[in-house]
Motif scaffolding. Structure first.
Motif, PDB file in Angstrom:
ATOM      1  N   TRP A  10      50.521 -79.960  39.525  1.00 40.40           N
ATOM      2  CA  TRP A  10      49.101 -79.865  39.868  1.00 40.40           C
ATOM      3  C   TRP A  10      48.650 -78.421  40.069  1.00 40.40           C
ATOM      4  CZ3 TRP A  10      47.833 -84.290  43.922  1.00 40.40           C
ATOM      5  CH2 TRP A  10      48.163 -85.526  43.365  1.00 40.40           C
ATOM      6  N   LYS A  11      49.614 -77.513  40.179  1.00 43.24           N
ATOM      7  CA  LYS A  11      49.296 -76.099  40.464  1.00 43.24           C
ATOM      8  C   LYS A  11      48.411 -76.031  41.716  1.00 43.24           C
ATOM      9  CE  LYS A  11      50.027 -75.198  35.646  1.00 43.24           C
ATOM     10  NZ  LYS A  11      49.788 -74.373  34.472  1.00 43.24           N
ATOM     11  N   MET A  12      47.468 -75.072  41.805  1.00 36.71           N
ATOM     12  CA  MET A  12      46.655 -74.977  43.024  1.00 36.71           C
ATOM     13  C   MET A  12      45.333 -75.715  42.817  1.00 36.71           C
ATOM     14  SD  MET A  12      46.026 -71.663  45.443  1.00 36.71           S
ATOM     15  CE  MET A  12      44.508 -71.052  44.717  1.00 36.71           C
ATOM     16  N   GLY A  94      60.910 -71.328  38.881  1.00 36.71           N
ATOM     17  CA  GLY A  94      60.792 -70.335  37.807  1.00 36.71           C
ATOM     18  C   GLY A  94      59.667 -70.623  36.829  1.00 36.71           C
ATOM     19  N   HIS A  95      58.605 -71.298  37.298  1.00 36.47           N
ATOM     20  CA  HIS A  95      57.453 -71.491  36.415  1.00 36.47           C
ATOM     21  C   HIS A  95      56.950 -70.127  35.950  1.00 36.47           C
ATOM     22  CE1 HIS A  95      53.412 -72.440  35.078  1.00 36.47           C
ATOM     23  NE2 HIS A  95      53.834 -73.678  34.907  1.00 36.47           N
ATOM     24  N   SER A  96      56.421 -70.060  34.740  1.00 34.70           N
ATOM     25  CA  SER A  96      56.026 -68.755  34.192  1.00 34.70           C
ATOM     26  C   SER A  96      54.944 -68.081  35.040  1.00 34.70           C
ATOM     27  CB  SER A  96      55.541 -68.901  32.753  1.00 34.70           C
ATOM     28  OG  SER A  96      54.349 -69.639  32.713  1.00 34.70           O
ATOM     29  N   TYR A 167      61.150 -76.382  28.870  1.00 36.88           N
ATOM     30  CA  TYR A 167      60.773 -75.295  27.961  1.00 36.88           C
ATOM     31  C   TYR A 167      59.261 -75.240  27.913  1.00 36.88           C
ATOM     32  CZ  TYR A 167      59.494 -72.811  23.771  1.00 36.88           C
ATOM     33  OH  TYR A 167      58.883 -71.937  22.900  1.00 36.88           O
ATOM     34  N   GLU A 168      58.720 -74.127  28.393  1.00 30.78           N
ATOM     35  CA  GLU A 168      57.263 -73.970  28.429  1.00 30.78           C
ATOM     36  C   GLU A 168      56.877 -72.628  27.814  1.00 30.78           C
ATOM     37  OE1 GLU A 168      55.343 -76.548  31.696  1.00 30.78           O
ATOM     38  OE2 GLU A 168      55.968 -74.683  32.619  1.00 30.78           O
ATOM     39  N   PRO A 169      56.512 -72.626  26.531  1.00 32.54           N
ATOM     40  CA  PRO A 169      56.058 -71.374  25.940  1.00 32.54           C
ATOM     41  C   PRO A 169      54.807 -70.900  26.664  1.00 32.54           C
ATOM     42  CG  PRO A 169      55.715 -73.232  24.419  1.00 32.54           C
ATOM     43  CD  PRO A 169      56.449 -73.773  25.608  1.00 32.54           C
ATOM     44  N   ILE A 173      50.605 -72.594  27.714  1.00 33.13           N
ATOM     45  CA  ILE A 173      50.289 -73.124  29.040  1.00 33.13           C
ATOM     46  C   ILE A 173      48.817 -72.917  29.363  1.00 33.13           C
ATOM     47  CG2 ILE A 173      50.694 -72.860  31.510  1.00 33.13           C
ATOM     48  CD1 ILE A 173      53.596 -72.229  30.883  1.00 33.13           C
ATOM     49  N   GLY A 174      48.118 -74.011  29.551  1.00 38.31           N
ATOM     50  CA  GLY A 174      46.712 -73.951  29.956  1.00 38.31           C
ATOM     51  C   GLY A 174      45.781 -73.402  28.890  1.00 38.31           C
ATOM     52  N   THR A 175      46.272 -73.247  27.682  1.00 39.19           N
ATOM     53  CA  THR A 175      45.466 -72.623  26.628  1.00 39.19           C
ATOM     54  C   THR A 175      44.885 -73.641  25.654  1.00 39.19           C
ATOM     55  OG1 THR A 175      47.415 -72.413  25.222  1.00 39.19           O
ATOM     56  CG2 THR A 175      46.897 -70.533  26.644  1.00 39.19           C
ATOM     57  N   GLY A 209      53.249 -77.327  28.135  1.00 38.12           N
ATOM     58  CA  GLY A 209      52.304 -76.402  27.496  1.00 38.12           C
ATOM     59  C   GLY A 209      51.270 -77.194  26.731  1.00 38.12           C
ATOM     60  N   SER A 210      50.141 -77.483  27.415  1.00 35.58           N
ATOM     61  CA  SER A 210      49.020 -78.206  26.801  1.00 35.58           C
ATOM     62  C   SER A 210      49.413 -79.561  26.210  1.00 35.58           C
ATOM     63  CB  SER A 210      48.329 -77.329  25.750  1.00 35.58           C
ATOM     64  OG  SER A 210      47.797 -76.166  26.364  1.00 35.58           O
ATOM     65  N   VAL A 211      50.308 -80.269  26.904  1.00 38.15           N
ATOM     66  CA  VAL A 211      50.581 -81.652  26.487  1.00 38.15           C
ATOM     67  C   VAL A 211      49.366 -82.491  26.894  1.00 38.15           C
ATOM     68  CG1 VAL A 211      52.091 -83.665  26.722  1.00 38.15           C
ATOM     69  CG2 VAL A 211      53.067 -81.358  26.840  1.00 38.15           C
ATOM     70  N   GLY A 231      50.476 -79.912  33.077  1.00 41.49           N
ATOM     71  CA  GLY A 231      49.565 -79.214  33.976  1.00 41.49           C
ATOM     72  C   GLY A 231      48.191 -79.870  33.983  1.00 41.49           C
ATOM     73  N   GLY A 232      47.268 -79.315  33.206  1.00 44.88           N
ATOM     74  CA  GLY A 232      45.879 -79.780  33.212  1.00 44.88           C
ATOM     75  C   GLY A 232      45.719 -81.282  33.057  1.00 44.88           C
ATOM     76  N   ALA A 233      46.456 -81.868  32.138  1.00 40.32           N
ATOM     77  CA  ALA A 233      46.297 -83.306  31.877  1.00 40.32           C
ATOM     78  C   ALA A 233      46.895 -84.173  32.981  1.00 40.32           C
ATOM     79  CB  ALA A 233      46.920 -83.668  30.525  1.00 40.32           C
TER      80      ALA A 233
END
Ligand code: PGA
Length: 254
Positions: A10-12, A94-96, A167-169, A173-175, A209-211, A231-233
């Motif tokens: 969920w991040k912040m 270790g999230h990017s 694996y998160e390029p 991420i979030g793009t 990464g934008s799944v 993340g976002g989804a």
């Protein structure tokens, strides 16, 4: 068989009302992702509410980071033992975003991973290259360096036993720009190969990464993609549930 795993980061983001609604939605749709391991990692302060809302549902939960220290004068930090005592199962390490903004180095991620495992949490260790690194054809080199911090430990075999990789390029991420299934599969296969041995076959490697609901199935159809870190989804229950449901496709082939 590697049980598919989908975890929401969920991040912040969020509030009490949002957390309750989101978790209620995930629990209500349980039958849609039967057989898939599902978890959520909200901000620390929402953990009590999430724990309460998810109780008895089988949906796991945890934190987005953890201290590398056991206890002491470390203002702002939360220890692995505290998370475990509280009932958490998972922790992202270790999230990017932590690597890029909060100084989480390869060495620090290993210390955090050790704390998490020592307390009985399941760490989800993130690796991945930036756009610049990919363009310079350094993806494998970067991912290898991030992994080797762990693989070079004397007790690496033991550390690999209770671990999930993601694996998160960074460029995805979030793009809104997702790695193609082939691009993601290539790196997942590289990671599995680098780990080697029996540990490699048992280890779950998630893609992040934008799944989205629209691309999850094709990503999860790849032989080495065991689920996703979302993340976002993960902030909309219908989207998150749809992604969890897409991971059921792996059950048929496993
Ligand atoms: P995203 O984030 O799905 O919003 O790209 C993934 C992550 O950072 O774990």
């Amino acid at each position: 068989m590697r049980t598919p795993l989908v975890v929401g980061n969920w991040k912040m983001h969020g509030s009490c009302a949002m957390a309750r609604e989101l978790c209620d939605g995930i629990v209500a749709a349980r039958s849609q992702y039967d057989g898939v391991d599902v978890g959520v990692c909200p901000p620390y302060v929402l953990l009590p509410l999430v724990a309460e809302t998810l109780r008895g549902s089988g949906v796991r939960w945890g934190a987005q980071d953890v201290s590398e220290q056991v206890s002491g004068a470390y203002t702002g930090e939360v220890s692995a033992a505290m998370l475990k005592e509280f009932g958490a199962e998972l922790v992202i390490i270790g999230h990017s975003e932590r690597r890029a903004m909060y100084g989480d180095t390869d060495a620090l991620t290993v210390l955090k991973l050790r704390q998490a495992q020592a307390s009985g949490l399941l760490p989800i260790l993130c690796v991945g290259e930036t756009l610049e690194e990919r363009k310079a054809d350094r993806t494998e080199q970067v991912v290898a360096r991030q992994l080797d911090a762990l693989l070079q430990q004397a007790d690496a075999a033991a550390l690999l036993e209770r671990l999930v990789l993601a694996y998160e390029p960074v460029w995805a991420i979030g793009t809104g720009e997702t790695a193609t299934p082939a691009q993601a599969q290539a790196v997942h296969a590289f990671i599995r190969g680098r780990i080697g041995g029996s540990a490699a076959g048992a280890l779950r490697i998630l893609y992040g990464g934008s799944v989205k609901p629209g691309n999850a199935s094709e990503l999860f159809a790849m032989p080495d993609i065991d689920g996703g870190l979302i993340g976002g989804a993960a902030l909309k229950s219908e989207d998150f549930v749809a992604i969890c449901a897409a991971a059921r496709g792996r059950l048929a082939t496993a």
